[in-house]
Design a protein around this motif. Structure first.
Motif, PDB file in Angstrom:
ATOM      1  N   GLY A 156      74.101 120.500 -12.100  1.00 60.37           N
ATOM      2  CA  GLY A 156      72.777 120.292 -12.681  1.00 60.37           C
ATOM      3  C   GLY A 156      72.382 118.837 -12.821  1.00 60.37           C
ATOM      4  N   GLU A 159      68.615 118.236 -12.011  1.00 61.21           N
ATOM      5  CA  GLU A 159      67.741 118.711 -13.086  1.00 61.21           C
ATOM      6  C   GLU A 159      67.791 117.767 -14.282  1.00 61.21           C
ATOM      7  N   LYS A 162      65.727 114.740 -13.547  1.00 61.24           N
ATOM      8  CA  LYS A 162      64.296 115.042 -13.707  1.00 61.24           C
ATOM      9  C   LYS A 162      63.878 114.967 -15.166  1.00 61.24           C
TER      10      LYS A 162
END
Length: 201
Positions: A156, A159, A162
């Motif tokens: 992850g 993510e 982000k």
């Protein structure tokens, strides 16, 4: 007498995981443990991996530095307890540990929650808390800051990146087309950066 102070974790010879146990007796050369299945086993102390277990009341702590025993089995247990309670973020001092939730957690990333971290009203473990601290240090110290996001493939990292960029590009202002554009341009470089990592792997 058996109590929480006698609880432990043991990694028996040829085992593949840490196992729960209760320390029944201990002498200079051996230790007798009551295993999770209720059976009693005796092990030689030499070379045995044995750790005391943290009190149940402390296993859900937000920051693992407050735990009396900070070792592999106890960290794994606290992560398990927090995950089962719906908490995917935990701190170990300044280090944020994120567990892949394997479910929809969009409720953790609403605009109101972002604002609560930007205004320092929230301090629970969160990727936005890390990003906000980095931004605050950038502004106050006028020195470059670094947020290191590490993990195995599929953990992850993209993510998390982000989420950090969402807060940084929105810091000090409302979301605008300009800030959203900056975030998008930075994220466009991600496939290039990831290709270097994949090539090395």
């Amino acid at each position: 007498m058996l109590s929480e102070t006698n609880r432990g974790w043991v990694f028996p010879p040829k085992a593949t995981v840490w196992e729960e146990c209760v320390i029944k007796e201990s002498n200079e050369s051996s230790v007798t443990l009551i295993m999770a299945d209720g059976g009693s086993k005796q092990f030689p102390k030499k070379g045995l991996q044995l750790c005391y277990r943290n009190p149940t009341a402390m296993e859900n702590s937000e920051d693992f530095l407050v735990l009396p025993h900070l070792d592999e089995p106890n960290i794994l247990q606290s992560l398990r307890v927090r995950y089962e309670a719906g908490e995917v973020y935990s701190y170990t001092g300044p280090i944020l540990i994120a567990v892949n939730p394997w479910r929809d957690v969009s409720h953790l990333y609403t605009h109101s929650i972002m604002e609560s971290y930007q205004t320092n009203k929230a301090h629970a473990p969160h990727i936005w808390d890390v990003a906000n601290k980095a931004y605050a240090a950038l502004v106050s110290k006028r020195k470059g800051q670094c947020v290191l996001i590490a993990g195995e493939s599929g953990a992850g990292k993209t993510e998390s990146t982000k989420k950090v960029l969402q807060l940084l590009t929105a810091a000090g202002e409302n979301r605008t087309k300009a800030s959203a554009s900056i975030e998008q341009q930075i994220m466009l470089t991600n496939p290039v950066l990831e290709s270097f990592g994949n090539a090395k792997t």
